[in-house]
Motif scaffolding. Structure first.
Motif, PDB file in Angstrom:
ATOM      1  N   ALA A   6       0.836  -1.211   0.000  1.00 37.81           N
ATOM      2  CA  ALA A   6       0.000   0.000   0.000  1.00 37.81           C
ATOM      3  C   ALA A   6       0.867   1.255   0.000  1.00 37.81           C
ATOM      4  CB  ALA A   6      -0.941  -0.005   1.206  1.00 37.81           C
ATOM      5  N   VAL A   7       1.894   1.289   0.829  1.00 39.13           N
ATOM      6  CA  VAL A   7       2.780   2.459   0.887  1.00 39.13           C
ATOM      7  C   VAL A   7       3.559   2.584  -0.425  1.00 39.13           C
ATOM      8  CG1 VAL A   7       4.781   3.474   2.047  1.00 39.13           C
ATOM      9  CG2 VAL A   7       2.924   2.485   3.404  1.00 39.13           C
ATOM     10  N   SER A   8       4.044   1.478  -0.955  1.00 36.68           N
ATOM     11  CA  SER A   8       4.760   1.516  -2.240  1.00 36.68           C
ATOM     12  C   SER A   8       3.866   2.069  -3.340  1.00 36.68           C
ATOM     13  CB  SER A   8       5.256   0.116  -2.620  1.00 36.68           C
ATOM     14  OG  SER A   8       6.225  -0.324  -1.705  1.00 36.68           O
ATOM     15  N   ALA A   9       2.596   1.696  -3.338  1.00 39.67           N
ATOM     16  CA  ALA A   9       1.652   2.196  -4.344  1.00 39.67           C
ATOM     17  C   ALA A   9       1.468   3.705  -4.208  1.00 39.67           C
ATOM     18  CB  ALA A   9       0.312   1.475  -4.223  1.00 39.67           C
ATOM     19  N   ILE A  10       1.392   4.197  -2.977  1.00 38.05           N
ATOM     20  CA  ILE A  10       1.257   5.644  -2.761  1.00 38.05           C
ATOM     21  C   ILE A  10       2.511   6.361  -3.258  1.00 38.05           C
ATOM     22  CG2 ILE A  10       1.230   7.432  -0.967  1.00 38.05           C
ATOM     23  CD1 ILE A  10      -0.866   5.757   0.463  1.00 38.05           C
ATOM     24  N   LEU A  11       3.671   5.803  -2.975  1.00 37.33           N
ATOM     25  CA  LEU A  11       4.914   6.433  -3.422  1.00 37.33           C
ATOM     26  C   LEU A  11       4.998   6.454  -4.948  1.00 37.33           C
ATOM     27  CD1 LEU A  11       7.333   4.992  -0.740  1.00 37.33           C
ATOM     28  CD2 LEU A  11       6.327   7.287  -0.827  1.00 37.33           C
ATOM     29  N   ASN A  12       4.512   5.426  -5.591  1.00 41.29           N
ATOM     30  CA  ASN A  12       4.494   5.424  -7.059  1.00 41.29           C
ATOM     31  C   ASN A  12       3.489   6.443  -7.599  1.00 41.29           C
ATOM     32  OD1 ASN A  12       6.520   3.548  -8.063  1.00 41.29           O
ATOM     33  ND2 ASN A  12       5.429   2.060  -6.831  1.00 41.29           N
TER      34      ASN A  12
END
Length: 121
Positions: A6-12
């Motif tokens: 979820a955090v990786s998706a937000i960063l992308n």
């Protein structure tokens, strides 16, 4: 693993928002009380988004998408990411703080520095 994804998706989404100067996308992943800080600089979310919307759009200038997550630490419902953000003529390192509130991750803080100018293409 769900929180990491979820955090990786937000960063992308953050990278995409920067690259396309997509202030709507950036607003959707940031907490309204976000603070942006750098030595001598302090901005609110609205001030930062106004600057993003007014600057040249890297994608329209033909700049390549070279953003990277350098590190990501998640402890409970807090996360800290170190990002590489080559943007326009600069090479930024961003430190992004995120919190999970109401079962949703949001960016709550951004610190950044320019580590060196990008070579001219």
């Amino acid at each position: 693993m769900r929180d990491f994804d979820a955090v990786s998706a937000i960063l992308n989404q953050y990278f995409t928002g920067l690259h396309y100067a997509d202030t709507k996308r950036l607003r959707s992943i940031c907490a309204p009380q976000l603070t942006l800080r750098s030595p001598g600089v302090s901005k609110t979310l609205e001030e930062w988004l106004s600057l993003v919307g007014a600057r040249p759009v890297p994608a329209k200038l033909g700049h390549t998408f070279q953003y990277k997550i350098l590190s990501l630490d998640i402890v409970g419902e807090q996360a800290m990411a170190k990002l590489e953000c080559p943007l326009l003529d600069y090479h930024y390192i961003d430190f992004i703080g995120l919190l999970k509130e109401n079962a949703q991750w949001k960016i709550v803080s951004k610190m950044y520095c320019n580590v060196l100018p990008l070579p001219q293409e």
